[in-house]
Scaffold this active site. Structure first.
Site, PDB file in Angstrom:
ATOM      1  N   LYS A 115     -37.943 -11.299 -34.423  1.00 39.22           N
ATOM      2  CA  LYS A 115     -38.355 -10.187 -35.880  1.00 39.22           C
ATOM      3  C   LYS A 115     -37.757  -8.773 -35.822  1.00 39.22           C
ATOM      4  O   LYS A 115     -37.638  -8.174 -34.742  1.00 39.22           O
ATOM      5  CB  LYS A 115     -39.525  -9.533 -35.556  1.00 39.22           C
ATOM      6  CG  LYS A 115     -39.923  -8.924 -37.155  1.00 39.22           C
ATOM      7  CD  LYS A 115     -41.984  -8.563 -37.416  1.00 39.22           C
ATOM      8  CE  LYS A 115     -42.448  -7.932 -36.223  1.00 39.22           C
ATOM      9  NZ  LYS A 115     -43.815  -7.388 -36.396  1.00 39.22           N
TER      10      LYS A 115
ATOM     11  N   HIS B 141     -42.516 -14.977 -21.038  1.00 39.79           N
ATOM     12  CA  HIS B 141     -41.045 -14.746 -20.238  1.00 39.79           C
ATOM     13  C   HIS B 141     -41.783 -13.743 -19.611  1.00 39.79           C
ATOM     14  O   HIS B 141     -40.653 -13.946 -18.138  1.00 39.79           O
ATOM     15  CB  HIS B 141     -40.786 -13.277 -21.405  1.00 39.79           C
ATOM     16  CG  HIS B 141     -39.589 -14.123 -22.615  1.00 39.79           C
ATOM     17  ND1 HIS B 141     -40.371 -14.149 -23.609  1.00 39.79           N
ATOM     18  CD2 HIS B 141     -38.305 -13.654 -22.558  1.00 39.79           C
ATOM     19  CE1 HIS B 141     -39.022 -14.750 -24.101  1.00 39.79           C
ATOM     20  NE2 HIS B 141     -38.032 -14.007 -23.569  1.00 39.79           N
TER      21      HIS B 141
END
Length: 504
Positions: free
Chosen positions: A416, A350
């Site tokens: 998550k 990212h």
């Protein structure tokens, strides 16, 4: 009497213990999760615990990691003063050689997650060394070793405070636990250290997590000191928060609370919390000079025979054809089975993509109307297309989310635990969606992955961008296109239910 401990005996014992705990949960943990599963009333939390239990049994059978994050190694080693070493390496070097052998074992390769130069180049050491080692020298002629592997998601949720002497430890813990979110993968244990100095409190909290789950025995016999009183009070009150398995809301957030204390300065009350996740991994062995001390495999009969059935109303989604109009109908808390092709990417990928966008450079992959899975998988062995590949903590990607949605055309994310408000706002503004996979079910998730290939940033190793082809990968809608987060609504609902039931 002097005992001679051979260098290779310690190395072999450390390596064996780390391989062992990568695929065998402690049986007390399995029993505690099963008991929580049996009494759970929240369907989302019950489904999550079912996946954790099924994953655990599969890992034990397949000798593959419970979780893709195989942890940073922590060792507590107690050396008797009558021990003599038959060794050319230092104690730390022997332990680290054991770690090296364990994590590079060709039959069960473990993910190397340790980076050197942590605020600089952050270079992967390739073999998960060095371990974090705590030493103690005591009377005796044996070497007593506790080995643990601690995942980054749960470690990141550690908390510390220097309280005033009159401040309430209970109040502080109950303030901190909701702020920890679900990134530590509950249900698990909370280790709490009180006293000493700042670093001593943290060490006590970590060491307490090595103790067995025995809260029900303590409840039956009653507390005999302040630490045990705190355990009982916090076990009850933390579970009343209603956070539940994976933060979805439910009756069980913690399976046990451990407390260790140490004398402290009159002006201080240092307190630390370190949680253990659903991938609880630790082992103990003693060297007495007779050779290596190897772990004894448990019986598979210790695992409950749990099945997880997908309900009739489950939504099946083809990632290759799904549209933005389709995802508007997805509801928070809904179970979705994903099939088709998805991309992967986590922290390093990212950052690299956002830096490229800032420079006006073209990305190496087209993210338009795609889903990206926050994962760093374990390397495959034998016939596997990918090793255990469970989700990583999504909040670490929050600061990149608005840029990614605005400039790449990304439609959905999978990770998550909860998203922070900055990410939720971006998801709502761009009509995207966030899906949650169960943390602690990495081997189970990997069985849904039918093909995998690196498509960008190969130099990042496990943080490279892959393309996965999946079939019926189970996820939960955690943030819908309107910005409704099940991690905000679920715990509040179950907190209110628990309190109402107690008042009835």
């Amino acid at each position: 009497m002097t005992t001679v401990i051979r260098q290779d005996d310690l190395i072999e014992s450390v390596a064996d213990a780390l391989q062992f705990i990568s695929y065998y949960h402690p049986t007390d943990f399995i029993k505690a999760v099963h008991e929580a599963y049996e009494r759970e009333e929240s369907q989302g939390a019950k489904d999550a615990m079912a996946q954790i239990l099924i994953n655990s049994r599969m890992s034990a059978q397949g000798h593959r990691p419970i979780c893709q994050d195989t942890g940073i190694v922590t060792v507590f080693v107690t050396v008797g003063m009558d021990v003599r070493w038959d060794a050319t390496m230092s104690l730390d070097d022997m332990i680290n050689e054991g770690v090296r052998r364990a994590y590079t074992n060709a039959d069960n390769v473990l993910r190397a997650s340790v980076l050197a130069d942590p605020d600089g180049a952050r270079r992967n050491t390739k073999d998960n060394t060095p371990a974090v080692i705590h030493h103690k020298l005591v009377p005796g002629n044996t070497v007593d070793v506790h080995v643990a592997a601690k995942g980054g998601g749960s470690e990141a949720k550690s908390k510390f405070a220097m309280l005033n002497p009159s401040d309430s430890v209970v109040d502080w813990v109950l303030e901190m636990v909701p702020k920890m979110g679900a990134g530590w993968c509950p249900p698990g244990m909370l280790g709490i250290g009180i006293g000493g100095t700042a670093e001593k409190a943290m060490e006590l909290a970590k060491e307490s997590l090595l103790d067995p789950i025995d809260i029900h025995e303590l409840q039956a016999r009653g507390a005999s000191n302040r630490a045990e009183e705190l355990r009982l009070e916090l076990f009850e009150k933390v579970n009343q928060l209603g956070i539940g398995a994976q933060g979805l809301g439910g009756l069980t957030t913690v399976l046990d609370v451990k407390v260790k204390d140490y004398p402290t300065h009159a002006a201080n009350k240092p307190v630390a919390i370190i949680p253990n996740c659903a991938a609880t991994r630790h082992a103990h062995f003693v060297l007495d000079g007779t050779g290596p001390s190897l772990q004894t495999p448990p019986s598979l009969d210790d695992w409950p025979d749990i099945t997880w059935e997908v309900g009739e109303n489950v939504r099946r989604v083809n990632l290759d054809t799904v549209t933005r109009e389709d995802i508007k109908a997805w509801q928070p808390g809904e179970t979705v089975l994903l099939s088709g092709k998805m991309l992967t990417g986590r922290d390093a990928a990212h950052k690299k993509m956002v830096d490229m966008l800032a420079k006006g450079e073209k990305l190496p992959v087209d993210l338009t109307d795609r889903f990206i899975y926050y994962v760093g998988p374990v390397d495959p062995v034998r016939e596997e297309v990918v090793g255990p590949a469970g989700p990583t903590t999504a909040t670490r990607m929050d600061k990149f989310t608005r840029t990614m949605l605005a400039e790449t055309g990304l439609m959905g994310m999978i990770g998550k635990a909860e998203r922070g408000q900055v990410a939720i706002d971006a998801i709502r503004d761009f009509g995207a969606v966030y899906l949650m996979a169960v943390g602690g079910a990495a081997y189970l998730v990997s069985k849904a992955i039918k093909a995998a290939k690196v498509v960008a940033f190969e130099e990042l190793g496990m943080e490279a961008i892959y393309e996965f082809e999946v079939e019926d990968m189970p996820v939960t809608v955690a943030v819908d296109t309107k910005g409704v987060s099940v991690h905000q609504t679920g715990p509040q609902i179950w907190h209110d239910k628990i309190i109402a039931a107690q008042r009835a």
